[in-house]
Scaffold this motif. Structure first.
Motif, short mmCIF file in Angstrom:
data_model
loop_
_atom_site.label_atom_id
_atom_site.label_comp_id
_atom_site.label_asym_id
_atom_site.label_seq_id
_atom_site.Cartn_x
_atom_site.Cartn_y
_atom_site.Cartn_z
N ILE A 221 63.66 32.02 2.30
CA ILE A 221 64.54 31.03 2.93
C ILE A 221 65.80 31.78 3.34
O ILE A 221 66.66 32.10 2.52
N VAL A 222 65.91 32.08 4.63
CA VAL A 222 67.01 32.88 5.15
C VAL A 222 68.25 32.01 5.39
O VAL A 222 69.36 32.39 5.05
N ALA A 223 68.05 30.85 6.01
CA ALA A 223 69.13 29.86 6.22
C ALA A 223 70.32 30.44 6.97
O ALA A 223 71.46 30.28 6.55
N GLU A 224 70.06 31.09 8.08
CA GLU A 224 71.12 31.73 8.86
C GLU A 224 72.21 30.76 9.32
O GLU A 224 73.37 31.13 9.37
N CYS A 225 71.86 29.54 9.67
CA CYS A 225 72.86 28.60 10.20
C CYS A 225 73.53 27.78 9.10
O CYS A 225 74.40 26.95 9.38
N GLY A 226 73.12 27.98 7.87
CA GLY A 226 73.74 27.28 6.76
C GLY A 226 73.40 25.81 6.66
O GLY A 226 74.06 25.06 5.96
#
Length: 106
Positions: A36-41
């Protein structure tokens, strides 16, 4: 606190407690879940928190919004049970929820 099980693409399982009202992505990030990278938060502006919801849970988790469906176009290996974990709000009814992360994100 509902328990959520994350299964990676190799089958390794990790169960964590999720705060009711938070998102599945927030529970993953808080607990260091790989995949789960979740780059955009959590703004539904990327597809790096893509998961596959176990089919027995799709009715409880619900359907993706149109905006989420548009973002899923950027995800890797989209399936009928694909969701962005940032868009799944944890409820008490989700205790035992199981999601699988794809081999890679976006």
């Amino acid at each position: 606190m509902p328990q959520i099980t994350f299964i990676d693409h190799t089958g390794e399982k990790r169960s964590v407690a999720g705060d009711t009202g938070a998102t599945v992505m927030e529970a993953a990030v808080k607990n260091g879940i790989p995949g789960i990278v979740a780059e955009c938060g959590g703004a539904c502006a990327c597809a790096t928190c893509h998961v596959y919801v176990d089919e027995s849970w799709t009715g409880i988790v619900g359907e993706p919004s149109h905006m989420e469906e548009d973002m899923l176009d950027f995800a890797f290996d989209v399936r009928p049970n694909s969701r962005l974990s940032c868009q799944i709000k944890i409820t008490d009814a989700m205790d035992g929820l199981s999601v699988t992360t794809p081999e890679r994100q976006g």
